[in-house]
Design a protein around this motif. Structure first.
Motif, PDB file in Angstrom:
ATOM      1  N   PHE A  76      31.167  29.840 -61.867  1.00  0.00           N
ATOM      2  CA  PHE A  76      31.790  31.162 -61.794  1.00  0.00           C
ATOM      3  C   PHE A  76      31.995  31.620 -60.358  1.00  0.00           C
ATOM      4  O   PHE A  76      32.746  32.547 -60.116  1.00  0.00           O
ATOM      5  CB  PHE A  76      30.953  32.182 -62.576  1.00  0.00           C
ATOM      6  N   LEU A  78      33.002  29.469 -57.967  1.00  0.00           N
ATOM      7  CA  LEU A  78      33.899  28.526 -57.294  1.00  0.00           C
ATOM      8  C   LEU A  78      35.184  29.233 -56.885  1.00  0.00           C
ATOM      9  O   LEU A  78      35.505  30.305 -57.417  1.00  0.00           O
ATOM     10  CB  LEU A  78      34.255  27.384 -58.260  1.00  0.00           C
ATOM     11  N   PRO A  79      35.922  28.654 -55.938  1.00  0.00           N
ATOM     12  CA  PRO A  79      37.256  29.194 -55.664  1.00  0.00           C
ATOM     13  C   PRO A  79      38.115  29.140 -56.922  1.00  0.00           C
ATOM     14  O   PRO A  79      37.942  28.254 -57.758  1.00  0.00           O
ATOM     15  CB  PRO A  79      37.802  28.281 -54.575  1.00  0.00           C
ATOM     16  N   LEU A  80      39.012  30.062 -57.034  1.00  0.00           N
ATOM     17  CA  LEU A  80      39.777  30.241 -58.267  1.00  0.00           C
ATOM     18  C   LEU A  80      40.491  28.948 -58.674  1.00  0.00           C
ATOM     19  O   LEU A  80      41.093  28.282 -57.833  1.00  0.00           O
ATOM     20  CB  LEU A  80      40.796  31.372 -58.055  1.00  0.00           C
ATOM     21  N   PHE A  81      40.405  28.647 -59.982  1.00  0.00           N
ATOM     22  CA  PHE A  81      41.026  27.431 -60.499  1.00  0.00           C
ATOM     23  C   PHE A  81      42.546  27.504 -60.356  1.00  0.00           C
ATOM     24  O   PHE A  81      43.170  28.487 -60.745  1.00  0.00           O
ATOM     25  CB  PHE A  81      40.649  27.261 -61.966  1.00  0.00           C
ATOM     26  N   GLY A  82      43.146  26.454 -59.787  1.00  0.00           N
ATOM     27  CA  GLY A  82      44.597  26.391 -59.711  1.00  0.00           C
ATOM     28  C   GLY A  82      45.197  27.216 -58.605  1.00  0.00           C
ATOM     29  O   GLY A  82      46.415  27.326 -58.508  1.00  0.00           O
ATOM     30  N   SER A  83      44.346  27.797 -57.757  1.00  0.00           N
ATOM     31  CA  SER A  83      44.923  28.607 -56.679  1.00  0.00           C
ATOM     32  C   SER A  83      45.326  27.719 -55.513  1.00  0.00           C
ATOM     33  O   SER A  83      44.610  26.776 -55.162  1.00  0.00           O
ATOM     34  CB  SER A  83      43.900  29.642 -56.218  1.00  0.00           C
TER      35      SER A  83
END
Lengths: 302, 127
Positions: A76, A78-83
């Motif tokens: 939770f 982590l850097p944003l998924f897919g950014s």
């Protein structure tokens, strides 16, 4: 009369008195472990051991839950998924994608990365596969020290069954399918620098084709074209070829010399310098390794 | 609540990877059968691959295969995790094969793949 016999056989079967041979063509190896009786006799576990077992289970579950919850908490944060701005896509990636075509000549940036920028890593992977086959061979290869007379007899029986039993439907289909699998595998290997795929996936496909052929026609029929000698030859020559060609390009690259290998037109089959050669080497190693694993596990020989 | 759900949906691949890792790890610890231990090891491997692949993904971009000469990095996803997954798969295959060969030898010697029984028989043999 015949029906009578059949009926009695049926009754026998219902009663559980099966005739000795049910399937003539296949047999299930009945392994009677040498220690069966000791292993399966009622073991009265001491209270201490049972307590230890329960404690172990509880600790295991607790440890797993702790690990999973820590990992979930990390996920939770982590850097944003897919950014596009996450730190994993930094200047290295930009360099690989933007200069890759120019420097390696490979349209497929992944192939350019693993076989040019990071070719040493891929060499390590091929060596790992080679060493793994070596280890499996050490453990399973059948020789004088590694086989009992009983097993020898069993293998002989297996060989006879393999020679006598022919499954026409399976064999006809395999005769049609295997060349297609090989063609697809070779296509994937040769197009590694142009499209998804490459040495590892193409090699795995070719290995699967060999395994299919061996499984339907028997290992002996494969041994005519692919035996221990060819296996050794292909894997060592492919590894040596990989090592030498990469050593050459490392040497020239480190000293700022011209490699003298044309990169060709991007998109053509004969382009991107050494990548095609390396792909073929890796593909051969992987195909041999896959078939080697299968053959060693089934027969204890290649 | 909806915020939390939104986050869960955003991180779905990572969460699935963590759960798979947990399943594999728990089975690795609790199963007594050596073959099942190897299978759970492979489940853990797969979860790592899923995690790595999800880290390389970027919304709205395509696989890093250069088409029509567009070499701008903002069109393609991150190729590095893909290469790492490749390494991982190779190592996982090799290690599984090695484990299976070891189990094969254990079975030949002790006639069982249950970890407890092997330990018991080995202890008896040592006595």
């Amino acid at each position: 009369m015949g029906t009578n016999k059949q009926r009695s056989r049926f009754i026998d079967w219902v009663n559980g008195d099966t005739p000795e041979k049910i399937h003539e063509y296949s047999y299930v190896k009945k392994t009677i472990p040498s220690h069966t009786e000791q292993a399966h006799e009622e073991v009265i576990t001491p209270k201490k051991a049972r307590l230890f077992d329960i404690g172990y289970r509880i600790t295991a579950v607790a440890v797993c839950l702790v690990v999973v919850s820590v990992l979930l908490y990390t996920v939770f944060n982590l850097p944003l998924f897919g950014s596009p701005n996450n730190p994993a896509s930094n200047e290295v990636v930009e360099r690989y994608v933007e200069k890759g075509l120019e420097e390696t000549g490979a349209v497929n940036a992944v192939a350019g990365m693993i076989l040019d920028y990071r070719a040493f890593d891929t060499f390590g992977e091929s060596s790992v596969l080679f060493i793994a086959v070596g280890c499996v061979m050490m453990l399973l290869l059948r020789d004088k020290n590694n086989i009992s007379a009983e097993e020898d007899a069993l293998a002989e029986k297996e060989r006879i069954i393999e020679k006598e039993v022919k499954d026409p439907i399976l064999q006809k289909i395999v005769l049609v399918v295997t060349p297609c699998i090989f063609m697809f595998g070779i296509y994937v290997v040769l197009n590694g620098h142009l499209s998804p795929g490459g040495g590892f996936s193409g090699g795995a496909i070719m290995g699967a084709g060999l395994i299919l052929f061996a499984a339907s026609f028997g290992t002996n029929s494969v041994q005519r074209i692919f035996n221990m000698k060819t296996f050794r030859g292909i894997t060592t020559i492919a590894l040596m070829c990989y090592a030498l060609s990469k050593a050459y390009s490392f040497f020239t690259g480190a000293n700022g010399l011209e490699t003298g290998i044309p990169l060709g037109i991007p998109g053509a089959i004969l382009s991107s310098g050494l990548i095609l050669v390396l792909d073929i080497c890796v593909g051969l190693i992987v195909a041999c390794t896959m078939y080697g694993f299968y053959s060693l596990f089934v027969r204890g020989e290649i | 609540m909806s915020d939390f759900l939104q986050t869960v949906v955003t991180f779905r691949f990572e969460i699935a990877a963590v759960i798979l890792f947990g399943i594999g790890f728990m089975n690795l610890l609790l199963q007594k059968n050596l073959i099942r231990k190897i299978i759970s090891f492979n489940i853990m491997d797969s979860s790592i691959f899923l995690f790595l692949a999800s880290q390389g993904f970027i919304d709205g971009r395509v696989a890093p295969i250069i088409v029509n000469g567009v070499t701008d990095a903002s069109n393609y996803i991150n190729p590095i995790p893909t290469g790492l997954v490749l390494t991982g798969i190779v190592v996982s295959v090799s290690v599984s094969a090695f484990f299976l060969a070891l189990v094969h030898r254990l079975y030949k010697k002790y006639g069982t793949v249950e970890f407890d029984e092997i330990i018991m028989l080995a202890k008896k043999e040592a006595e």
